[in-house]
Design a protein around this motif. Sequence first.
Motif, short mmCIF file in Angstrom:
data_model
loop_
_atom_site.label_atom_id
_atom_site.label_comp_id
_atom_site.label_asym_id
_atom_site.label_seq_id
_atom_site.Cartn_x
_atom_site.Cartn_y
_atom_site.Cartn_z
N ASN A 34 101.85 51.67 41.21
CA ASN A 34 102.68 51.54 42.59
C ASN A 34 102.75 51.99 43.60
OD1 ASN A 34 102.83 48.20 43.20
ND2 ASN A 34 104.93 49.01 43.32
N ALA A 35 103.69 52.84 43.77
CA ALA A 35 104.23 53.14 45.29
C ALA A 35 102.57 54.33 45.58
CB ALA A 35 105.03 54.52 45.07
N LEU A 36 101.55 55.14 44.46
CA LEU A 36 100.26 55.16 45.26
C LEU A 36 99.63 53.97 45.36
CD1 LEU A 36 98.45 57.81 45.49
CD2 LEU A 36 97.79 57.65 43.03
N ALA A 37 99.07 53.32 44.37
CA ALA A 37 98.89 52.12 45.39
C ALA A 37 98.47 51.14 46.72
CB ALA A 37 98.80 51.06 43.95
N MET A 38 100.05 51.43 46.45
CA MET A 38 100.59 50.36 47.79
C MET A 38 100.15 52.17 48.91
SD MET A 38 101.90 47.15 47.86
CE MET A 38 102.55 47.77 48.83
N ARG A 39 100.24 52.84 48.59
CA ARG A 39 100.14 53.71 50.01
C ARG A 39 98.22 53.75 50.73
NH1 ARG A 39 103.17 58.06 47.87
NH2 ARG A 39 101.17 59.53 46.45
N VAL A 40 97.66 53.30 49.00
CA VAL A 40 95.81 53.57 49.21
C VAL A 40 96.44 52.40 50.31
CG1 VAL A 40 94.13 52.97 47.96
CG2 VAL A 40 95.84 55.19 47.54
N LEU A 41 96.77 51.52 49.95
CA LEU A 41 96.37 50.19 50.29
C LEU A 41 95.72 50.07 51.76
CD1 LEU A 41 96.15 47.48 49.77
CD2 LEU A 41 98.14 47.09 50.28
N PRO A 42 96.46 50.58 52.92
CA PRO A 42 95.77 50.88 53.93
C PRO A 42 94.82 51.24 54.09
CG PRO A 42 98.31 51.23 54.27
CD PRO A 42 97.55 51.12 52.72
N ASN A 43 93.96 52.39 53.55
CA ASN A 43 93.14 52.79 53.45
C ASN A 43 92.38 52.67 52.87
OD1 ASN A 43 94.65 55.13 54.56
ND2 ASN A 43 94.89 55.40 52.57
N VAL A 44 91.93 50.47 52.73
CA VAL A 44 90.74 50.12 52.00
C VAL A 44 91.09 49.38 52.95
CG1 VAL A 44 90.21 49.03 50.33
CG2 VAL A 44 91.74 50.45 49.59
N LYS A 45 89.87 50.00 53.79
CA LYS A 45 89.80 49.42 54.97
C LYS A 45 88.32 49.24 54.96
CE LYS A 45 92.57 52.06 58.63
NZ LYS A 45 93.48 52.69 59.32
N ALA A 46 87.95 48.22 54.73
CA ALA A 46 86.43 47.31 55.13
C ALA A 46 85.44 46.96 56.43
CB ALA A 46 86.64 45.29 53.88
N ALA A 47 84.26 47.33 56.30
CA ALA A 47 83.90 47.31 57.53
C ALA A 47 83.23 46.24 57.45
CB ALA A 47 82.26 48.05 57.51
#
Length: 274
Positions: A34-47
């Motif tokens: 979960n911690a890894l997935a939360m760190r990734v969340l801001p990087n899932v930036k959609a054009a």
Amino acid sequence: MSQSQGFLSADLAISVANLRRDFAPWFGVAEGFNALAMRVLPNVKAATDSNQQVVAAALYGRALTSYQAALLLAERGMIADARTVVRAVAETVIVLSAVAKDAGVCDLLIGRHVWHHVKMRRAWLHDSQATAQMSPAETAAVKETLAELEVQFPQGKTLTRDPVAVAVLAEKAGVMALYNTVFRSTSGDAAHTSLDALNRQIRVDANGDIAGMKFGPSGDDLPVTLSDAISVLGFALHAVADLFQIAGLIDDLATCVAEWKALGVPADYKPKQI
């Protein structure tokens, strides 16, 4: 747990603490994912001009939210409900994996939206019990919405089934392992009203004979449920790593996976005796 409040009892905190203690290694790994997935969340930036990325980002957010919901249910000993949520996460991640590989899957989701709303409103209008509960104004509103949908999406008139076939998408996305293991198992023993699901409410004696019914927190299948949830989130992370080109994610995921695998077979786990 209070007999008058059931799972809503404040006393459930004691059960939560005990389950967290007894299954600490599994909760620890699940929280690491979960911690890894939360760190990734801001990087899932959609054009904003990419339907594929917008839909994938929404699917990832939905999957992560449901993953966390499954953990909250699991720590409360609500295993059937946790597994039902894991099944929903699995479907979300199968669709996410398919969208990440093929932007055309977004059109299938639009088709599903139209199919659902057209089918639902037609059903209302043909159900005498439903129409009896609606006022003339409400009936007119349903007909108006149906007409608008059929004008805006003419294909809705010809759709006879859900355009989103989960098994087909899983095969095309190369995630049949997720479909055949987690999605199928959680469908059969939790999400659907099946004998396997109902067995969770039955108490048996040492001879396997029915001794009564049970209602309350349980640790049965808790490691299996957390392991299934972890597996699904891993597939989600792989999907967004490819689509959003998130540097270092695969290496970080491999570290989490190694910790997960080090726990051994989930069904074989036995809490330490205190």
